[in-house]
Design a protein around this motif. Structure first.
Motif, short mmCIF file in Angstrom:
data_model
loop_
_atom_site.label_atom_id
_atom_site.label_comp_id
_atom_site.label_asym_id
_atom_site.label_seq_id
_atom_site.Cartn_x
_atom_site.Cartn_y
_atom_site.Cartn_z
N ASP A 59 1.05 -1.31 -0.48
CA ASP A 59 0.22 -0.21 -0.25
C ASP A 59 0.62 1.20 0.36
N SER A 123 -6.16 -5.18 -9.13
CA SER A 123 -4.49 -4.36 -8.56
C SER A 123 -4.09 -3.67 -9.22
N HIS A 126 -5.08 -0.06 -8.29
CA HIS A 126 -4.32 0.61 -7.23
C HIS A 126 -3.52 0.56 -7.50
N ASN A 127 -2.66 -0.17 -7.98
CA ASN A 127 -1.30 0.30 -7.96
C ASN A 127 -0.33 1.19 -9.49
N ARG A 130 -1.35 4.27 -6.03
CA ARG A 130 -0.20 4.39 -5.26
C ARG A 130 1.27 5.08 -6.06
N ARG A 154 -5.65 7.33 -1.97
CA ARG A 154 -5.67 6.29 -1.81
C ARG A 154 -6.76 5.18 -1.89
N SER A 155 -6.18 4.22 -2.13
CA SER A 155 -7.20 3.43 -2.48
C SER A 155 -7.11 2.04 -1.56
N CYS A 156 -8.55 1.16 -1.56
CA CYS A 156 -7.88 -0.29 -1.45
C CYS A 156 -8.68 -1.35 -2.37
N PHE A 157 -7.80 -2.32 -2.59
CA PHE A 157 -8.62 -3.04 -3.73
C PHE A 157 -9.47 -4.69 -2.78
N LYS A 178 -16.78 3.60 -3.23
CA LYS A 178 -16.16 2.46 -3.61
C LYS A 178 -16.65 2.78 -5.23
N ILE A 186 -13.02 -0.63 -5.62
CA ILE A 186 -11.73 0.16 -5.32
C ILE A 186 -12.06 0.82 -4.55
#
Length: 189
Positions: A59, A123, A126-127, A130, A154-157, A178, A186
């Motif tokens: 992350d 993914s 998300h990359n 980042r 910023r994020s989360c998968f 999301k 995401i």
């Protein structure tokens, strides 16, 4: 008389060019680093003097990586100057390193490179987020009553085997936001 050297934000010969840290994170690499090398006519191709590796967390943003490498890089520059002055440096040609051809170049990043394609796997999105945070930042258009462009830092998968149509926004309008992607969501944090 001792030559001219540079500090570069990658483990050369990988990511020669303008945006090495960004592309390492965008590509999902798990390690990066800094290299000192002697300058040659072609960009970022000179003999390696020293390298230091660091891990990239799942992350970690490019800003986080930059700050970590700034400290390591400054120490590497001092070490390089000292050892060049003492004449004890052993130069290593870059062709002695095993290089992944897909990771040789790190071109400059333009606005269109920063636009999120919600049809991509989570993914990869998300990359991208980042790898562009905090600058220049990933962005997208949100379509409601009007179109609004936003930057995402910023994020989360969240994987999901059966997400709605890519780009669908899910929110309670207070606590979470999301957006559906090819294989999940995401979560904008």
């Amino acid at each position: 008389r001792l030559g001219t050297f540079n500090l570069h934000g990658s483990l050369l010969p990988h990511y020669r060019g303008a945006a090495p840290l960004n592309w390492a994170v965008i590509n999902g690499d798990t390690e990066s680093g800094v290299s000192t090398f002697l300058l040659q006519h072609q960009i970022d191709t000179g003999n390696i003097i020293f390298q230091e590796k660091v891990e990239i967390g799942p992350d970690e943003t490019v800003g986080d990586l930059h700050d970590k490498l700034m400290v390591i890089g400054s120490e590497l520059v001092v070490r390089t100057v000292d050892e060049l002055a003492e004449g004890i440096v052993k130069l290593i040609p870059q062709d002695k390193f095993i290089a992944d051809p897909a990771k040789l170049h790190a071109p400059k990043i333009f606005k269109d490179d920063c636009r999120i394609n919600w049809n991509n796997p989570g993914s990869k999105i998300h990359n991208l987020i980042r790898g562009l945070s905090p600058y220049p930042a990933a962005w997208t258009d949100l379509k409601g009553e009007e179109v609004v462009s936003i930057k995402i830092y910023r994020s989360c998968f969240e994987p999901d085997g059966n997400p709605p149509k890519s780009g669908t926004i899910i929110s309670d309008k207070k606590h979470f936001l999301k957006i559906a992607c090819a294989d999940g969501f995401i979560s904008i944090t």
